[in-house]
Scaffold this motif. Structure first.
Motif, short mmCIF file in Angstrom:
data_model
loop_
_atom_site.label_atom_id
_atom_site.label_comp_id
_atom_site.label_asym_id
_atom_site.label_seq_id
_atom_site.Cartn_x
_atom_site.Cartn_y
_atom_site.Cartn_z
N UNK A 89 -3.28 57.94 9.37
CA UNK A 89 -2.95 59.37 9.36
C UNK A 89 -3.65 60.08 8.21
N UNK A 90 -3.96 59.33 7.13
CA UNK A 90 -4.53 59.96 5.94
C UNK A 90 -6.04 59.85 5.82
N UNK A 91 -6.64 58.85 6.43
CA UNK A 91 -8.07 58.63 6.19
C UNK A 91 -8.70 57.80 7.30
N UNK A 92 -10.03 57.81 7.31
CA UNK A 92 -10.81 56.92 8.17
C UNK A 92 -11.19 55.70 7.34
N UNK A 93 -11.23 54.54 7.96
CA UNK A 93 -11.60 53.33 7.25
C UNK A 93 -13.12 53.23 7.16
N UNK A 94 -13.56 52.62 6.09
CA UNK A 94 -14.99 52.40 5.87
C UNK A 94 -15.32 50.96 6.24
N UNK A 95 -16.39 50.81 7.02
CA UNK A 95 -16.84 49.46 7.38
C UNK A 95 -17.67 48.92 6.24
N UNK A 96 -17.24 47.79 5.67
CA UNK A 96 -17.95 47.17 4.56
C UNK A 96 -18.35 45.76 4.95
N UNK A 97 -19.32 45.22 4.23
CA UNK A 97 -19.76 43.86 4.47
C UNK A 97 -19.16 42.95 3.42
N UNK A 98 -18.56 41.86 3.87
CA UNK A 98 -18.01 40.87 2.94
C UNK A 98 -19.07 39.85 2.63
#
Length: 196
Positions: free
Chosen positions: A146-155
């Motif tokens: 509801x508050x934000x979009x997730x960021x796709x990160x590389x592990x």
């Protein structure tokens, strides 16, 4: 000579400079460091197993495939994320969660698959393992709350570092930051000092 001119300018206009800087500091304290959720997600692992077992259902095939994938969703923020949605291209055949959590799921008319978690606390993570037999894995299209979009990160795998080494590095960085701050204050005192 230029240092003297700068020093004179700053000492003559210090009220104006402070009146310009203070609102930016107030904005930074209000917005910049306000606690808020921050979601990241990654797919650190996916693999396809070729299984040499024949299939005897509608069609005969000599091999089978089992596709596996792993997804991590982490709240790295300092506030709880609410209504965390994971949207897949289509519904996976098999889903496993760790740690086990309650969620609601639904499928839209165009076969998009939604998993919705009520909350995700700060520093909490969800591990999702998906498995498909003799078909492709669905793509994870988006993760949002509801508050934000997730960021796709590389592990990335990194070697384990002993806690004492991490603490020594933190201490040295703190000393370096303190010395830099002291140097800046000392330089400002030098610039603002009124020479006789």
């Amino acid at each position: 000579m230029s240092i003297q001119i700068l020093s004179d300018f700053i000492s003559q206009h210090i009220k104006e400079i402070v009146s310009i800087v203070i609102p930016f500091i107030a904005w930074f304290l209000n917005v910049g460091i306000k606690a808020k959720p921050k979601l990241i997600w990654s797919s650190p692992h996916a693999f396809t197993f070729l299984i040499n077992e024949p299939v005897y259902n509608d069609q005969v095939a000599q091999n089978q495939s089992a596709c596996t994938g792993s997804i991590k969703v982490i709240n790295t923020g300092r506030e709880t994320a609410k209504n965390v949605e994971l949207i897949f291209n289509f519904k996976p055949q098999f889903v496993n969660l760790w740690p086990i959590r309650k969620y609601t799921d639904s499928t839209t008319d165009d076969n998009r698959y939604f998993m919705v978690f009520d909350t995700l606390n700060p520093k909490e993570e969800i591990g999702i393992e998906i498995l498909s037999v003799n078909r492709d894995l669905p793509s994870l299209l988006t993760v949002r709350s509801s508050e934000c979009m997730a960021e796709n990160v590389y592990f990335m795998w990194i070697p384990f570092v002993e806690p004492w080494k991490v603490n020594v590095a933190r201490f040295l960085m703190l000393i370096g930051f303190s010395a830099s701050l002291y140097g800046i204050i000392y330089a400002l005192q030098f610039l603002l000092a009124v020479n006789p």
